[in-house]
Design a protein around this motif. Structure first.
Motif, PDB file in Angstrom:
ATOM      1  N   UNK A 161       0.832  -1.188   0.000  1.00 24.74           N
ATOM      2  CA  UNK A 161       0.000   0.000   0.000  1.00 24.74           C
ATOM      3  C   UNK A 161       0.876   1.251   0.000  1.00 24.74           C
ATOM      4  N   UNK A 162       0.275   2.343  -0.327  1.00 25.20           N
ATOM      5  CA  UNK A 162       0.966   3.625  -0.396  1.00 25.20           C
ATOM      6  C   UNK A 162       1.497   4.033   0.983  1.00 25.20           C
ATOM      7  N   UNK A 163       0.700   3.763   1.994  1.00 29.03           N
ATOM      8  CA  UNK A 163       1.109   4.117   3.360  1.00 29.03           C
ATOM      9  C   UNK A 163       2.355   3.334   3.793  1.00 29.03           C
ATOM     10  N   UNK A 164       2.388   2.030   3.506  1.00 26.95           N
ATOM     11  CA  UNK A 164       3.553   1.207   3.855  1.00 26.95           C
ATOM     12  C   UNK A 164       4.789   1.663   3.093  1.00 26.95           C
ATOM     13  N   UNK A 165       4.594   2.015   1.839  1.00 22.90           N
ATOM     14  CA  UNK A 165       5.715   2.491   1.024  1.00 22.90           C
ATOM     15  C   UNK A 165       6.265   3.792   1.617  1.00 22.90           C
ATOM     16  N   UNK A 166       5.381   4.690   2.015  1.00 17.79           N
ATOM     17  CA  UNK A 166       5.789   5.959   2.611  1.00 17.79           C
ATOM     18  C   UNK A 166       6.518   5.719   3.937  1.00 17.79           C
ATOM     19  N   UNK A 167       6.005   4.801   4.758  1.00 19.11           N
ATOM     20  CA  UNK A 167       6.657   4.462   6.031  1.00 19.11           C
ATOM     21  C   UNK A 167       8.067   3.925   5.790  1.00 19.11           C
ATOM     22  N   UNK A 168       8.190   3.068   4.773  1.00 16.82           N
ATOM     23  CA  UNK A 168       9.493   2.499   4.461  1.00 16.82           C
ATOM     24  C   UNK A 168      10.461   3.589   4.009  1.00 16.82           C
ATOM     25  N   UNK A 169      10.002   4.479   3.162  1.00 17.69           N
ATOM     26  CA  UNK A 169      10.840   5.591   2.707  1.00 17.69           C
ATOM     27  C   UNK A 169      11.220   6.502   3.868  1.00 17.69           C
ATOM     28  N   UNK A 170      10.283   6.746   4.764  1.00 24.17           N
ATOM     29  CA  UNK A 170      10.570   7.562   5.951  1.00 24.17           C
ATOM     30  C   UNK A 170      11.638   6.901   6.821  1.00 24.17           C
ATOM     31  N   UNK A 171      11.547   5.589   6.984  1.00 19.27           N
ATOM     32  CA  UNK A 171      12.530   4.861   7.793  1.00 19.27           C
ATOM     33  C   UNK A 171      13.910   4.917   7.150  1.00 19.27           C
ATOM     34  N   UNK A 172      13.969   4.756   5.848  1.00 18.55           N
ATOM     35  CA  UNK A 172      15.241   4.854   5.123  1.00 18.55           C
ATOM     36  C   UNK A 172      15.848   6.247   5.310  1.00 18.55           C
ATOM     37  N   UNK A 173      15.014   7.268   5.232  1.00 16.85           N
ATOM     38  CA  UNK A 173      15.475   8.645   5.427  1.00 16.85           C
ATOM     39  C   UNK A 173      15.976   8.843   6.866  1.00 16.85           C
ATOM     40  N   UNK A 174      15.221   8.336   7.842  1.00 14.24           N
ATOM     41  CA  UNK A 174      15.632   8.466   9.248  1.00 14.24           C
ATOM     42  C   UNK A 174      16.966   7.755   9.501  1.00 14.24           C
ATOM     43  N   UNK A 175      17.112   6.549   8.954  1.00 13.38           N
ATOM     44  CA  UNK A 175      18.361   5.802   9.126  1.00 13.38           C
ATOM     45  C   UNK A 175      19.538   6.561   8.519  1.00 13.38           C
ATOM     46  N   UNK A 176      19.354   7.077   7.322  1.00 13.26           N
ATOM     47  CA  UNK A 176      20.416   7.833   6.660  1.00 13.26           C
ATOM     48  C   UNK A 176      20.713   9.125   7.428  1.00 13.26           C
ATOM     49  N   UNK A 177      19.674   9.793   7.906  1.00 14.74           N
ATOM     50  CA  UNK A 177      19.867  11.024   8.686  1.00 14.74           C
ATOM     51  C   UNK A 177      20.652  10.731   9.964  1.00 14.74           C
ATOM     52  N   UNK A 178      20.310   9.630  10.599  1.00 16.85           N
ATOM     53  CA  UNK A 178      21.017   9.240  11.825  1.00 16.85           C
ATOM     54  C   UNK A 178      22.489   8.949  11.521  1.00 16.85           C
ATOM     55  N   UNK A 179      22.758   8.250  10.433  1.00 15.70           N
ATOM     56  CA  UNK A 179      24.135   7.974  10.038  1.00 15.70           C
ATOM     57  C   UNK A 179      24.870   9.265   9.713  1.00 15.70           C
ATOM     58  N   UNK A 180      24.225  10.153   8.989  1.00 19.35           N
ATOM     59  CA  UNK A 180      24.835  11.443   8.653  1.00 19.35           C
ATOM     60  C   UNK A 180      25.191  12.209   9.932  1.00 19.35           C
TER      61      UNK A 180
END
Length: 169
Positions: A1-20
């Motif tokens: 679903x669109x919501x799950x896809x958005x959640x996954x993208x948000x998590x990827x962004x959060x992980x990358x932000x945390x690494x940065x």
């Protein structure tokens, strides 16, 4: 679903932000420590290279590159810096651990000497103890040998350059 896809993208962004953020913190801490607690543990070439890696990474981290929030790209672009930096940190930690181990060993020997003294006084007063005078002498010799061995290892490490791994563990 669109919501799950958005959640996954948000998590990827959060992980990358945390690494940065952690890379920025690593650079900040390392720059500060290079002139203090890490000062004796690197060569001039290592310092030059590490500073270049940190400068290059910081420039990139504050660029407008689309890949800034791609975790794999962050890891790839920081690999040289973290590999060299971690090598220097490990060297510092190994030397500090070695010196701490010498101190702990000395403390243990002093504790044994203290307890042996109690048993020796019991022997002198003809009180009950499991030790014989021969046992006490053997233990004293073992302690003396251990102290001499430790002293030799400390002399060896005292001559070594801190930019190397410790010559004894």
């Amino acid at each position: 679903s669109l919501e799950k896809k958005q959640d996954k993208e948000d998590q990827i962004f959060r992980d990358a932000s945390q690494l940065k953020n952690s890379l920025e913190q690593y650079i900040y801490n390392t720059r500060e420590k290079l002139e203090t607690q890490l000062k004796s543990y690197y060569t001039e070439d290592e310092k030059t290279n590490l500073n270049k890696f940190m400068d290059d990474l910081m420039t990139w981290l504050y660029s407008e590159d689309e890949k800034l929030y791609d975790k794999e790209t962050l890891q790839k672009n920081s690999k040289n810096m973290t590999t060299l930096g971690d090598k220097i940190y490990k060297r510092c930690n190994d030397w500090n651990q070695l010196n701490e181990n010498y101190k702990k060993f000395e403390d243990v020997l002093n504790d044994i000497v203290e307890k042996l003294g109690i048993e020796e006084r019991k022997l002198a007063k003809k009180e009950f103890t499991y030790l014989t005078p021969e046992d006490v002498n053997k233990i004293k010799q073992l302690i003396e040998d251990a102290k001499n061995n430790c002293k030799k290892k400390q002399e060896t490490t005292g001559k070594a350059k801190l930019i190397n791994i410790p010559p004894v563990s």
